[in-house]
Design a protein around this motif. Structure first.
Motif, short mmCIF file in Angstrom:
data_model
loop_
_atom_site.label_atom_id
_atom_site.label_comp_id
_atom_site.label_asym_id
_atom_site.label_seq_id
_atom_site.Cartn_x
_atom_site.Cartn_y
_atom_site.Cartn_z
N GLY B 166 0.81 -1.21 0.00
CA GLY B 166 0.00 0.00 0.00
C GLY B 166 0.84 1.25 0.00
N LYS B 167 0.37 2.25 0.72
CA LYS B 167 1.13 3.48 0.86
C LYS B 167 1.97 3.45 2.14
N SER B 168 1.93 2.30 2.85
CA SER B 168 2.66 2.20 4.12
C SER B 168 4.14 1.91 3.87
N GLY B 169 4.40 0.82 3.16
CA GLY B 169 5.78 0.47 2.84
C GLY B 169 6.45 -0.34 3.91
N LEU B 170 7.62 -0.85 3.56
CA LEU B 170 8.41 -1.66 4.48
C LEU B 170 9.30 -0.73 5.29
N SER B 171 9.24 -0.87 6.59
CA SER B 171 10.14 -0.10 7.45
C SER B 171 11.53 -0.71 7.35
N ILE B 172 12.55 0.12 7.15
CA ILE B 172 13.91 -0.40 6.96
C ILE B 172 14.58 -0.55 8.32
N PRO B 173 14.92 -1.78 8.68
CA PRO B 173 15.51 -1.99 10.01
C PRO B 173 16.99 -1.62 10.03
N SER B 174 17.58 -1.76 11.18
CA SER B 174 18.99 -1.40 11.34
C SER B 174 19.91 -2.37 10.61
N ILE B 175 19.59 -3.65 10.69
CA ILE B 175 20.44 -4.67 10.06
C ILE B 175 19.70 -5.28 8.87
N VAL B 176 20.30 -5.17 7.69
CA VAL B 176 19.67 -5.68 6.47
C VAL B 176 20.56 -6.70 5.78
N ASP B 177 21.66 -7.05 6.43
CA ASP B 177 22.61 -7.99 5.82
C ASP B 177 22.02 -9.37 5.59
#
Lengths: 373, 373
Positions: B166-177
């Motif tokens: 939607g218009k919410s989106g994925l929240s980008i966390p601190s660790i994405v490795d």
């Protein structure tokens, strides 16, 4: 953005405002509109509703008044733009609105708006005059916060299972009025002050093990977080627990979620959740859980010392005097904070072990109904 | 948190550090470790790599040195805790790490750590000494930013279609490795400075219409946003365009994403994306798109006036002098900014119409390859 269920109502309000002004013009009267006075002296704690609200005092903005003419023009201009936004199912940030409307008035050298500090208060005027949440005018604010948990949300036609978003979570947008809550398997809503504590609870799978909808506020809750908490509570009929640092700022965050904030008192009925309960941290927790080593000192100077009270001490005393902190349990808690001069952070629970907060602290409090009101 | 592919390597590095110290103790030598000097005088712009890095100067921390003993002890304690975190597939915020390790040393009245201002620099010491990203030590930072677009990410076993949020989106966390990029249908990555502009582009369905992975940074990019941009570029081999306000702070945000930041120079190779291109806003845009009315004045005092340069003027001159802004196009752009005294915000594009940025501005720039290097 998609249509909101309020849109018809909002357009009607805006149209009526326009019609009223037009009829005054036709009768060769000065157009005007009234709105509630927003100064602190007109902010009232409604004990029955459990929220802050504005009192009955209103003030009038009249076109044929040299001191009002400019803001009157701005109000009408912004109302017209908001009507356009709602009609076209569009939204704008308050910054975009400012840029959209800033122009030189034909025949004059004046600009319609010199800066956002001119348009922002006019937006709030309109909100109060129309009794319409800013979001109903399709105006967006900055977003913050994340949501996790056993809940499926429909957002713009997308069905989002918030239990299947890993450790990332759903970013909470500014406007959530169009969310449809489809399915859920949750037993309560937990609003958490710090993003780091939210991440801790997700790592521990607290939301899964405890069937919790976890709203990670990331500090002072945004309008989106407040409205979402309100709507989740209202539509899912689940209890709301608020988990903040044990300091005057954490307590105030709780009161904003529960009771509303003073400068948005006119919107408490749509942003606040009066039945919320405070789960921690408390000064009592320090002794109970042996956390003395990891407390911090209250900042500033106590009342009894020269130059005091300042900072945390001053804030704690202010809280004590608010009508909505008059419950004896809150008075006791604040007295204890002032007497010991201590505060305690959520993350200090990590001093026991990382999983202490999720395996012991929160479940025990919930099981034993150990909340502050 | 789940295991990272780096974990084996990280544990080996930490184990080797421990073994080295132990063997020195056994030989009755003073244990020590070396790490690169992090002061600005040792920060180098690596032209070939296109990133900032640390030079060859190192400094030694020795246990049997009265000035080093305390930080040495802290370093070993933190290294041991990080090894435990990595081994147990756990993470901790740097605040939690501090709380976990703060205790009174048996037999002494001293605490291991008096405040986070003691543990934070030791963490950075370890990162540089081990050449290990903080995230590899399983330490988390504050999160910010959202992701939208035609990309499926696997996060903790959950498969997340980022086009269906939607218009919410994925929240980008601190660790994405640990993210696995499963499927994608994207043609480029667009990193946007302000959350409000990200929301605008989502409302216009820019990410859908243009097959764009949209990373909304929400101001100065978090480590998570920088690492994610780096990984997306590296793994999907897509071009990265950066879209900021047209002011010295926006330009610096671009350079942090592209080249790295000075205080994290040792991590540029993992956080920066040297092939990034700058899509706007530029001072040239003002004339080209007729935006003069919605510019703002640079803040502060110009160089040629008494007391100058300050604020924006000072910052623009600093940028001009950085090795990584020496390209003639950037020199021209900065000279123009200083000469006109103007800056321009992303959201000022709303003065044309709301959809101008998504229907005209960005697509034209991309089509005509109008980028700054």
């Amino acid at each position: 953005m998609p249509a909101l269920s309020e849109d018809k109502n909002t357009i009607e309000k805006l149209t009526n405002l326009g019609k009223k002004l037009l009829s005054e013009l036709k009768q060769k009267e000065s157009p005007y509109f009234d709105r509630p006075v927003r100064s602190l002296s007109n902010v009232i704690f409604d004990e029955k509703a459990g929220t802050l609200k504005l009192g009955d005092r209103t003030s009038r903005r009249t076109f044929l008044n040299i001191g009002h003419a400019r803001t009157f023009m701005q109000s009408v201009m912004i109302a017209a733009k908001c009507k356009e936004l709602v009609k076209n199912e569009r939204s704008a940030s308050i910054r975009e609105l400012y840029y959209q409307l800033k122009h030189t008035i034909p025949g004059l050298t004046d600009n319609t708006l010199e800066g956002q500090e001119e348009s922002n208060p006019v937006i709030v005027d309109l909100e109060t005059a129309l009794d319409a949440l800013r979001e109903y005018l399709h105006l967006t604010a900055d977003r913050s916060g994340q949501l996790f948990g056993p809940l499926t949300i429909e957002d713009q036609g997308d069905k989002i299972d918030c239990l299947r978003l890993g450790k990332s979570g759903l970013s909470i947008p500014s406007i959530v009025d169009d969310y449809k809550f489809l399915d859920h398997d949750a037993e309560f809503i937990l609003v958490v002050e710090t993003g780091a504590m939210g991440d801790r609870l997700v790592e521990e799978k607290f939301h899964i093990k405890n069937k919790a909808i976890l709203v990670s506020s990331g500090g002072q809750p945004s309008r989106g977080v407040r409205r979402l908490t309100h709507l989740l509570h209202q539509k899912l009929e689940l209890p709301v627990y608020v988990f903040t640092d044990g300091d005057p700022w954490g307590f105030y965050i709780y009161s904003v979620l529960k009771t509303g904030s003073m400068n948005l008192a006119f919107e408490s009925k749509r942003l606040a959740t009066p039945s919320s309960k405070f789960i921690g941290m408390t000064i009592e927790d320090i002794e109970k859980y042996g956390l003395k080593k990891v407390t911090e000192k209250l900042k500033g100077i106590p009342a009894k010392k020269a130059g005091g009270p300042t900072e945390d001490y001053k804030r704690a005393i202010e809280l004590k005097n608010y009508a909505w902190f008059k419950h004896e349990l809150w008075q006791k808690e604040l007295d204890k904070m002032l007497a010991t001069g201590m505060r305690i952070e959520q993350q200090a629970l990590a001093s026991k072990k990382l999983e202490f907060v999720s395996d012991t602290y929160l479940p025990e409090k919930i099981k034993n109904h150990e909340f502050l009101p």
